[in-house]
Design a protein around this motif. Structure first.
Motif, PDB file in Angstrom:
ATOM      1  N   LEU A 199      -4.103  -5.077  -4.846  1.00 53.09           N
ATOM      2  CA  LEU A 199      -4.576  -4.514  -3.580  1.00 53.09           C
ATOM      3  C   LEU A 199      -6.072  -4.244  -3.582  1.00 53.09           C
ATOM      4  O   LEU A 199      -6.695  -4.173  -2.537  1.00 53.09           O
ATOM      5  CB  LEU A 199      -3.837  -3.212  -3.275  1.00 53.09           C
TER       6      LEU A 199
ATOM      7  N   ALA B 211      -8.776   1.516  -3.334  1.00 51.21           N
ATOM      8  CA  ALA B 211      -8.089   2.240  -2.235  1.00 51.21           C
ATOM      9  C   ALA B 211      -9.044   2.527  -1.098  1.00 51.21           C
ATOM     10  O   ALA B 211     -10.206   2.683  -1.253  1.00 51.21           O
ATOM     11  CB  ALA B 211      -7.513   3.543  -2.765  1.00 51.21           C
TER      12      ALA B 211
ATOM     13  N   ARG C 114       3.308  -0.525 -11.029  1.00 50.99           N
ATOM     14  CA  ARG C 114       2.336   0.005 -10.078  1.00 50.99           C
ATOM     15  C   ARG C 114       0.914  -0.475 -10.384  1.00 50.99           C
ATOM     16  O   ARG C 114       0.171  -0.833  -9.484  1.00 50.99           O
ATOM     17  CB  ARG C 114       2.409   1.536 -10.115  1.00 50.99           C
ATOM     18  N   SER C 115       0.549  -0.493 -11.644  1.00 46.40           N
ATOM     19  CA  SER C 115      -0.823  -0.888 -12.015  1.00 46.40           C
ATOM     20  C   SER C 115      -1.151  -2.302 -11.545  1.00 46.40           C
ATOM     21  O   SER C 115      -2.256  -2.561 -11.073  1.00 46.40           O
ATOM     22  CB  SER C 115      -1.037  -0.762 -13.530  1.00 46.40           C
TER      23      SER C 115
ATOM     24  N   GLY D  62       0.803  -1.217   0.000  1.00 49.03           N
ATOM     25  CA  GLY D  62       0.000   0.000   0.000  1.00 49.03           C
ATOM     26  C   GLY D  62       0.835   1.266   0.000  1.00 49.03           C
ATOM     27  O   GLY D  62       0.356   2.334  -0.394  1.00 49.03           O
TER      28      GLY D  62
ATOM     29  N   ARG E  52       0.999   3.745  -2.920  1.00 49.25           N
ATOM     30  CA  ARG E  52       0.020   4.816  -3.108  1.00 49.25           C
ATOM     31  C   ARG E  52       0.412   6.101  -2.381  1.00 49.25           C
ATOM     32  O   ARG E  52      -0.295   7.094  -2.481  1.00 49.25           O
ATOM     33  CB  ARG E  52      -1.356   4.348  -2.632  1.00 49.25           C
TER      34      ARG E  52
ATOM     35  N   GLU F   7      -1.550  -2.166  -7.658  1.00 49.99           N
ATOM     36  CA  GLU F   7      -2.833  -1.565  -7.277  1.00 49.99           C
ATOM     37  C   GLU F   7      -3.988  -2.514  -7.563  1.00 49.99           C
ATOM     38  O   GLU F   7      -4.936  -2.595  -6.777  1.00 49.99           O
ATOM     39  CB  GLU F   7      -3.031  -0.225  -8.002  1.00 49.99           C
ATOM     40  N   GLU F   8      -3.913  -3.233  -8.664  1.00 50.44           N
ATOM     41  CA  GLU F   8      -4.970  -4.210  -8.992  1.00 50.44           C
ATOM     42  C   GLU F   8      -5.001  -5.317  -7.938  1.00 50.44           C
ATOM     43  O   GLU F   8      -6.087  -5.717  -7.482  1.00 50.44           O
ATOM     44  CB  GLU F   8      -4.680  -4.817 -10.375  1.00 50.44           C
TER      45      GLU F   8
END
Length: 139
Positions: free
Chosen positions: A136, A139, A129-130, A105, A108, A133-134
């Motif tokens: 995780l 947000a 990063r993409s 996390g 972010r 984030e996917e």
């Protein structure tokens, strides 16, 4: 309820194993396995240079100079990576072992372009990063 503490000897073996698999066979399926493993257990975050009042994430740079978040599967992996750097010889390493989703996390919190698992290790992997984030979720 506080998160469970990880012992200094903690090793995230599922992530280590996934790194070995993707190094041997860099497929989308093995990337998915790495991401699935990476959101479980704990990961080591390098906070060398931090003070009790100011926690700093140590970062590395991509080949184009963009910030990359290094995360480690164990304290030993972090120590080995730091020992390989010119300024790391004999330096005191500061680190925390946090739940993996918390460590991931951090991507972010700054303009990181990627996470690199176990930089300096034989089997390392940079993940955009993409993809992090996917893995995780929202947000």
């Amino acid at each position: 309820m506080p998160a469970p503490r990880f012992p200094q000897s903690y090793r995230n073996l599922p992530v280590r194993s996934a790194l070995t698999a993707i190094a041997a066979e860099p497929t989308l399926e093995n990337l998915q396995k790495l991401l699935a493993a990476a959101v479980k257990g704990g990961l080591v975050v390098d906070v060398t240079g931090s003070t009790p009042q100011d926690t700093r994430l140590r970062t590395i740079s991509s080949t184009t100079g963009e910030p990359v978040l290094p995360l480690f599967t164990s304290m030993d992996a972090l120590r080995a990576a730091v020992a390989q750097t010119a300024e790391g010889e004999g330096s005191r390493v500061q680190a925390v072992i946090v739940p993996a989703t918390e460590a991931l996390g951090f991507i972010r919190t700054a303009p990181f372009v990627a996470v690199q698992f176990d930089p300096g290790a034989e089997n390392t992997m940079v993940v955009a990063r993409s993809h992090i984030e996917e893995a995780l979720g929202p947000a």
